[in-house]
Design a protein around this motif. Sequence first.
Motif, PDB file in Angstrom:
ATOM      1  N   UNK A 191      45.595 -63.125  72.131  1.00 43.84           N
ATOM      2  CA  UNK A 191      44.611 -62.263  72.709  1.00 43.84           C
ATOM      3  C   UNK A 191      45.218 -61.460  74.073  1.00 43.84           C
ATOM      4  N   UNK A 192      45.197 -60.052  74.052  1.00 47.38           N
ATOM      5  CA  UNK A 192      45.912 -59.324  75.138  1.00 47.38           C
ATOM      6  C   UNK A 192      47.549 -59.576  75.133  1.00 47.38           C
ATOM      7  N   UNK A 193      48.174 -60.034  75.943  1.00 49.04           N
ATOM      8  CA  UNK A 193      49.628 -60.009  76.140  1.00 49.04           C
ATOM      9  C   UNK A 193      50.113 -61.284  75.407  1.00 49.04           C
ATOM     10  N   UNK A 354      34.973 -57.669  75.685  1.00 49.53           N
ATOM     11  CA  UNK A 354      34.027 -57.649  74.334  1.00 49.53           C
ATOM     12  C   UNK A 354      34.595 -57.133  73.263  1.00 49.53           C
ATOM     13  N   UNK A 355      35.485 -55.966  73.565  1.00 55.14           N
ATOM     14  CA  UNK A 355      36.333 -55.454  72.409  1.00 55.14           C
ATOM     15  C   UNK A 355      37.073 -56.601  71.727  1.00 55.14           C
ATOM     16  N   UNK A 356      37.981 -57.098  72.914  1.00 54.58           N
ATOM     17  CA  UNK A 356      38.991 -58.219  72.535  1.00 54.58           C
ATOM     18  C   UNK A 356      38.008 -59.467  71.403  1.00 54.58           C
ATOM     19  N   UNK A 357      36.946 -59.938  71.933  1.00 55.05           N
ATOM     20  CA  UNK A 357      36.256 -60.916  71.294  1.00 55.05           C
ATOM     21  C   UNK A 357      35.735 -60.246  69.995  1.00 55.05           C
ATOM     22  N   UNK A 358      35.205 -59.289  69.951  1.00 51.22           N
ATOM     23  CA  UNK A 358      34.697 -58.794  68.631  1.00 51.22           C
ATOM     24  C   UNK A 358      35.950 -58.631  67.700  1.00 51.22           C
ATOM     25  N   UNK A 359      36.990 -58.230  67.729  1.00 47.00           N
ATOM     26  CA  UNK A 359      38.119 -57.993  66.889  1.00 47.00           C
ATOM     27  C   UNK A 359      38.477 -59.427  66.421  1.00 47.00           C
ATOM     28  N   UNK A 372      45.505 -58.077  66.958  1.00 43.65           N
ATOM     29  CA  UNK A 372      46.194 -57.707  68.460  1.00 43.65           C
ATOM     30  C   UNK A 372      45.230 -56.881  69.090  1.00 43.65           C
ATOM     31  N   UNK A 373      45.194 -56.936  70.354  1.00 39.14           N
ATOM     32  CA  UNK A 373      44.436 -56.115  71.354  1.00 39.14           C
ATOM     33  C   UNK A 373      45.104 -56.107  72.838  1.00 39.14           C
ATOM     34  N   UNK A 374      44.882 -55.034  73.369  1.00 42.47           N
ATOM     35  CA  UNK A 374      45.122 -54.655  74.796  1.00 42.47           C
ATOM     36  C   UNK A 374      44.231 -53.602  75.186  1.00 42.47           C
TER      37      UNK A 374
END
Length: 442
Positions: A191-193, A354-359, A372-374
Motif C-alpha cells: 500500500x503506497x510506497x 479512500x482510493x487506496x482502500x477501494x482498490x 499498487x497505488x500512490x
Amino acid sequence: MTVHQIPNTIKTDSFWMPFTANRQFKKAPRLFSSAKGMYYTSVDGRQVIDGSAGLWCVNAGHGRPQIAAAVERQLSTLDFAPSFNMGHPLAFDFAERLAEIAPKGLDRIFFTNSGSESVDTALKIALAYHRAAGQATRTRLIGRERGYHGVGFGGMSVGGMVANRRQFATHLPGVDHIRHTHDLARNAFAKDQPDHGAELADDVERMVALHGADTIAAVIVEPVPGSTAVLPAPKGYLQRLRELCTKHGILLIFDEVITGFGRLGTPFAANFYGVTPDMMTTAKGITNGTVPCGAVFASRQVHDGLMVGPDNAMELFHGYTYSAHPVACAAGLATLDIYKDEGLLTRGASLSDYWRDGLHSLKGLPNVVDIRNQGLMGAVELAPRDGAVGARGYDVMVDCFNRGLYFRMSGDSLALSPPLIVEKSHIDDIVSILGDAIKRVA
C-alpha cells in the motif's frame, strides 16, 4: 465484442490510430461523443466514468467553460505569435505562474508541445549544459528499464518499454539503463510506497563503474512510472538516486508528465517525495488536456550555466514552432486558475486513503496478482493467460467500457487515475464496476 456500438455510422479506414491494435479496434469501435465533469458520453448515449483522466491529463475534469472561454478569446485576439526572437505577454505570464507552483529552484521554464518533446528537450539541455561547463565528455544518458519517456528518438532511447523499442532498430548511441523497481516477490499488494527496493538506486554506481562518471550527462526516471501501470518508488529510492547523481555530478531529470499537477496530492511528485531534481519534464495536465502543451522546468544552475558568451549569442539551439503558443498559454493560465481556486493540486491528498482502500478491496478476486497505488494513481495487475499476454486485461477493459467505466490498460495491468474532481461515490462506482468485470472475465 463491444455491445453498444451503433453500426454503419462512421468510416474508420483512413485514421491510422496510435498505440492501438487498429484491426481489432475497428471491428468494434469504442467511441466517445462528448464529455462533462467525471464522465464521457459514448456515441450511443451512455455515460462512462473517466477512470484515467483521459490519458492522465484531464485533471480538472471535462468541459470546463473557463478554459473554453480563454481559448476562444485568445483565438480572436492573437491566434499565433512566434517565440523565435519575438514573443507575446501570455508566454511570460504563464512561465511566471508555473514557476510559482514549481518545487523550489526549478523556476526556469522552456515550453514544448508534448511530453515527448519535453523529454527530448531536457536531454538536449543536459548535453548542452555539460558542454558549456567544459565537460563535453558527458554525453551518456541513463534511463531505467520499464520507463516510458515518450516517442521521440531521445525518449524512446532512454525509455525501457521493450515493445516501444524493438520495432525501431535505431536508437541514440551512448544510452544505458538502470534496473526497474517492480518486485512482485517482495512488494506485492504494498500500500503506497513499497518497503523494498531502495538499494536498486545503487545501479547508478554500476553505471559509473562501467562507463565513468565523466561520461554521464543525466539520469532520467519517472517518480512513479505510469505507462507500465503505476510502479510507486520504493521508500528511500528517489532520495538515494538524488544523492548519487549529486555525488557524481550527474543531472537528475524527473519525468513528471503524468505525476505533475496534483496527481499525488501535491503539485508535483518532487514535492511529494521531498526530492528536487535538476530538471522536470511536464505536459498533459498543464492545460487540462485541452490544447497540446508541455514544459521543462530547469534549475537556475542549469539555466544560468547556459547563459554564457556574448549577449547577442543564442544560448540554446533548440525550440519548436509552437513553443509557448498563445492559445496553449491561454488554456494553461485558465487551468492554473481552476487548480488554484478549487485546490486541485492538493485535493488528492484527502482522497488517497479512500482510493487506496477501494482498490485494495479487490485483493482476492480471480487472477489478481498485485494492486499498487500512490496518490490518485492505481493499478490492478492480473495474471496473464497462457500464451496470450494482455488478453485478459483487454477483455476486462472492454467489459468495463460496456458497463460504464473507461481506464487505461498496460498488458494485463489495469491503470487508473481519475480526474482530481473525483468524489468518493465515483471511487465506489469505479471499484464496483472493475471488480465485477474481473469476476466475469475470470
